[in-house]
Scaffold this motif. Structure first.
Motif, mmCIF file in Angstrom:
data_model
loop_
_atom_site.group_PDB
_atom_site.id
_atom_site.type_symbol
_atom_site.label_atom_id
_atom_site.label_comp_id
_atom_site.label_asym_id
_atom_site.label_seq_id
_atom_site.Cartn_x
_atom_site.Cartn_y
_atom_site.Cartn_z
ATOM 1 N N HIS A 93 2.247 2.526 -5.782
ATOM 2 C CA HIS A 93 0.904 2.959 -5.383
ATOM 3 C C HIS A 93 0.855 4.452 -5.101
ATOM 4 O O HIS A 93 -0.193 5.080 -5.286
ATOM 5 C CB HIS A 93 0.439 2.162 -4.156
ATOM 6 C CG HIS A 93 -0.199 0.862 -4.520
ATOM 7 N ND1 HIS A 93 0.314 -0.351 -4.141
ATOM 8 C CD2 HIS A 93 -1.295 0.593 -5.270
ATOM 9 C CE1 HIS A 93 -0.451 -1.326 -4.615
ATOM 10 N NE2 HIS A 93 -1.435 -0.781 -5.312
ATOM 11 N N TYR B 57 -2.102 6.797 -6.333
ATOM 12 C CA TYR B 57 -2.923 7.628 -5.449
ATOM 13 C C TYR B 57 -2.915 9.094 -5.888
ATOM 14 O O TYR B 57 -3.921 9.795 -5.751
ATOM 15 C CB TYR B 57 -2.430 7.549 -4.003
ATOM 16 C CG TYR B 57 -2.346 6.165 -3.411
ATOM 17 C CD1 TYR B 57 -3.138 5.113 -3.882
ATOM 18 C CD2 TYR B 57 -1.465 5.888 -2.364
ATOM 19 C CE1 TYR B 57 -3.048 3.850 -3.329
ATOM 20 C CE2 TYR B 57 -1.376 4.622 -1.812
ATOM 21 C CZ TYR B 57 -2.155 3.607 -2.297
ATOM 22 O OH TYR B 57 -2.057 2.350 -1.745
ATOM 23 N N LEU C 103 -4.762 14.803 1.241
ATOM 24 C CA LEU C 103 -5.933 14.434 2.028
ATOM 25 C C LEU C 103 -6.023 15.296 3.286
ATOM 26 O O LEU C 103 -7.121 15.700 3.702
ATOM 27 C CB LEU C 103 -5.886 12.952 2.389
ATOM 28 C CG LEU C 103 -6.092 11.982 1.219
ATOM 29 C CD1 LEU C 103 -5.892 10.537 1.685
ATOM 30 C CD2 LEU C 103 -7.476 12.147 0.602
ATOM 31 N N TYR D 52 -14.370 8.001 -4.483
ATOM 32 C CA TYR D 52 -12.939 7.828 -4.714
ATOM 33 C C TYR D 52 -12.135 8.407 -3.553
ATOM 34 O O TYR D 52 -11.085 7.857 -3.179
ATOM 35 C CB TYR D 52 -12.544 8.462 -6.050
ATOM 36 C CG TYR D 52 -13.237 7.797 -7.214
ATOM 37 C CD1 TYR D 52 -12.790 6.581 -7.724
ATOM 38 C CD2 TYR D 52 -14.394 8.358 -7.776
ATOM 39 C CE1 TYR D 52 -13.443 5.952 -8.773
ATOM 40 C CE2 TYR D 52 -15.055 7.733 -8.828
ATOM 41 C CZ TYR D 52 -14.579 6.531 -9.318
ATOM 42 O OH TYR D 52 -15.240 5.901 -10.348
ATOM 43 N N PHE D 53 -12.615 9.479 -2.971
ATOM 44 C CA PHE D 53 -11.978 9.974 -1.761
ATOM 45 C C PHE D 53 -12.124 8.947 -0.634
ATOM 46 O O PHE D 53 -11.187 8.732 0.148
ATOM 47 C CB PHE D 53 -12.583 11.314 -1.325
ATOM 48 C CG PHE D 53 -11.906 12.514 -1.922
ATOM 49 C CD1 PHE D 53 -10.535 12.706 -1.766
ATOM 50 C CD2 PHE D 53 -12.624 13.467 -2.633
ATOM 51 C CE1 PHE D 53 -9.890 13.815 -2.312
ATOM 52 C CE2 PHE D 53 -11.991 14.575 -3.179
ATOM 53 C CZ PHE D 53 -10.629 14.749 -3.029
ATOM 54 N N ASP E 74 0.818 -1.220 0.000
ATOM 55 C CA ASP E 74 0.000 0.000 0.000
ATOM 56 C C ASP E 74 0.848 1.265 0.000
ATOM 57 O O ASP E 74 0.458 2.289 -0.554
ATOM 58 C CB ASP E 74 -0.895 0.040 1.249
ATOM 59 C CG ASP E 74 -2.186 -0.743 1.063
ATOM 60 O OD1 ASP E 74 -2.453 -1.204 -0.062
ATOM 61 O OD2 ASP E 74 -2.925 -0.887 2.052
ATOM 62 N N MET F 48 -5.358 9.362 -8.487
ATOM 63 C CA MET F 48 -6.688 9.166 -7.911
ATOM 64 C C MET F 48 -7.162 10.396 -7.137
ATOM 65 O O MET F 48 -8.358 10.691 -7.112
ATOM 66 C CB MET F 48 -6.688 7.941 -6.993
ATOM 67 C CG MET F 48 -6.737 6.616 -7.713
ATOM 68 S SD MET F 48 -8.350 6.301 -8.490
ATOM 69 C CE MET F 48 -8.115 4.593 -9.015
ATOM 70 N N VAL F 49 -6.242 11.113 -6.496
ATOM 71 C CA VAL F 49 -6.624 12.338 -5.786
ATOM 72 C C VAL F 49 -7.209 13.351 -6.764
ATOM 73 O O VAL F 49 -8.263 13.948 -6.515
ATOM 74 C CB VAL F 49 -5.429 12.945 -5.024
ATOM 75 C CG1 VAL F 49 -5.739 14.371 -4.578
ATOM 76 C CG2 VAL F 49 -5.083 12.105 -3.804
ATOM 77 N N TRP G 97 -12.286 5.753 -0.969
ATOM 78 C CA TRP G 97 -11.330 4.682 -1.275
ATOM 79 C C TRP G 97 -9.938 5.060 -0.787
ATOM 80 O O TRP G 97 -9.242 4.259 -0.150
ATOM 81 C CB TRP G 97 -11.340 4.430 -2.776
ATOM 82 C CG TRP G 97 -10.393 3.361 -3.244
ATOM 83 C CD1 TRP G 97 -10.576 2.011 -3.167
ATOM 84 C CD2 TRP G 97 -9.111 3.559 -3.865
ATOM 85 N NE1 TRP G 97 -9.488 1.354 -3.706
ATOM 86 C CE2 TRP G 97 -8.580 2.282 -4.152
ATOM 87 C CE3 TRP G 97 -8.380 4.686 -4.228
ATOM 88 C CZ2 TRP G 97 -7.341 2.105 -4.758
ATOM 89 C CZ3 TRP G 97 -7.139 4.513 -4.838
ATOM 90 C CH2 TRP G 97 -6.641 3.238 -5.099
ATOM 91 N N LEU G 98 -9.528 6.296 -1.060
ATOM 92 C CA LEU G 98 -8.221 6.773 -0.611
ATOM 93 C C LEU G 98 -8.149 6.818 0.914
ATOM 94 O O LEU G 98 -7.127 6.443 1.515
ATOM 95 C CB LEU G 98 -7.944 8.158 -1.189
ATOM 96 C CG LEU G 98 -7.629 8.205 -2.690
ATOM 97 C CD1 LEU G 98 -7.831 9.613 -3.240
ATOM 98 C CD2 LEU G 98 -6.200 7.735 -2.956
ATOM 99 N N PRO H 108 0.051 12.123 -1.561
ATOM 100 C CA PRO H 108 -1.419 12.072 -1.483
ATOM 101 C C PRO H 108 -1.943 12.227 -0.059
ATOM 102 O O PRO H 108 -3.033 12.762 0.145
ATOM 103 C CB PRO H 108 -1.767 10.699 -2.065
ATOM 104 C CG PRO H 108 -0.504 9.901 -1.961
ATOM 105 C CD PRO H 108 0.607 10.879 -2.130
#
Length: 371
Positions: free
Chosen positions: A57, A61, A114, A80-81, A52, A64-65, A83-84, A110
């Motif tokens: 990854h 990420y 967040l 999706y947030f 992870d 994905m962000v 998931w992160l 990432p």
């Protein structure tokens, strides 16, 4: 007859122009990004090098962000947030184990993003603690990568590292205004630049092992994804550093110079191949290099750093090539596996960092479609 010829010519011109602009259709761009993101989430890579918190990854990420921000804004979809967040929580937002190695702090990028969204200090505490320790105890080794001496990985002695670690320090500086982060970033980045950047070719060597090597055509060895890593990292740094920050000029000038050089190396098929100066030896498409490069070029145009007229044809061709590598189910193909140099690539090859690059580039393309 002349009128008929003129009509046919106009029709063909219209068809070409229409096809070029369909590349930037908002619905189409968003649709292909969703397919790619959803396929990757449904098909996680659980290999030995895919923890992870691994760098592979981390790159995923980051894409994905950006994708999560787009879907939340456009569709009020925060899945999706979520998931992160699940990934962060099950790992307590930790970073990797190696104290100095750039790959082990990459996942902090990432997590910082967040934190910027949710404001929970647990999300930033581990990466800040790691960065603080490194800044206060800088590695005391020469900038000469040698896999026989693992301590040489304690500094940014390979060009991929310029994507993994520098944006962490840029983001922490932007958040805290603590000059220690900025001073460390500038010192170490410029040391790597002086070591690996070929000012004549205006490209980065992957690491010192390639200084004297040549491709089959006699050209120097410059890895496609390696230079994509650098350009992507520069885009991240420029997005983080305040515009009024004096040292930003160095990164902006390097970004423009490297982007201009790399744009001129695009192959006729729209891709950047594994070897930048000897693409014929590696004729297969390569989507991880292409993804990071399209991301950087599109960001540069969106921000007014790169000339729109000169770069838009390159970006259009590159994005179309990326989309052509996506299977109907959303699997992204032609991703060169983990490595350090040009290698053969096939359509069935995929990797999480390639998906990250695709989503990063797609989000910048979507911004273009809005304009």
């Amino acid at each position: 007859m002349r009128k008929l010829f003129l009509l046919i010519s106009l029709f063909l011109l219209y068809a070409v122009e229409a096809d070029a602009w369909r590349v930037f259709d908002k619905v189409a761009v968003k649709s292909v990004m969703k397919r790619v993101a959803d396929w990757q989430i449904a098909n996680p890579n659980k290999g030995a090098e895919h923890d992870d918190l691994d760098w592979t990854h981390a790159a995923l990420y980051m894409g994905m962000v950006d994708w999560a921000e787009l879907t939340e804004k456009e569709d009020a979809d925060d899945s999706y947030f979520q998931w992160l967040l699940r990934i962060g929580k099950r790992n307590h937002f930790q970073v990797g184990k190696w104290m100095y190695h750039a790959d082990f702090i990459a996942v902090g990028q990432p997590f910082i993003d967040l934190y910027s969204k949710y404001g929970n200090k647990k999300m930033i505490a581990p990466v800040m603690a790691r960065a603080n320790w490194v800044v206060e105890n800088p590695a005391e080794v020469a900038l000469e990568l040698d896999y026989g001496k693992l301590e040489t990985l304690d500094r940014w002695s390979w060009c991929d590292a310029l994507f993994m670690a520098p944006p962490v320090y840029a983001k922490l500086y932007a958040l805290t205004k603590d000059k220690r982060y900025l001073d460390f970033l500038n010192k170490e980045y410029k040391a790597t630049y002086d070591h690996l950047y070929d000012k004549e070719e205006q490209l980065f060597y992957r690491d010192r092992r390639y200084f004297g090597k040549r491709e089959a055509n006699g050209k120097k060895v410059f890895w496609g994804r390696g230079n994509g890593w650098v350009l992507g990292g520069l885009a991240e740094i420029l997005q983080a550093l305040p515009r009024e920050e004096f040292s930003r000029a160095f990164y902006q000038e390097l970004f423009v110079e490297l982007a201009t050089r790399v744009a001129g190396l695009q192959s006729p098929d729209g891709y950047w191949h594994a070897s930048l100066l000897d693409p014929s030896s590696y004729p297969s498409p390569e989507t991880s290099a292409t993804g990071f490069i399209v991301y950087a070029l599109a960001y540069g145009v969106n921000e007014g750093l790169l000339d729109k007229k000169a770069f838009m044809p390159v970006i259009k061709k590159g994005w179309k090539a990326l989309v052509d590598a996506v299977e109907p189910d959303g699997k992204l193909g032609y991703v060169q596996p983990i490595g350090a140099d040009p290698r053969k690539v096939t359509r069935d090859m995929t990797e999480v960092y390639g998906v990250g690059a695709f989503l990063l580039s797609g989000c910048q393309i979507y911004k273009m479609s809005e304009k």
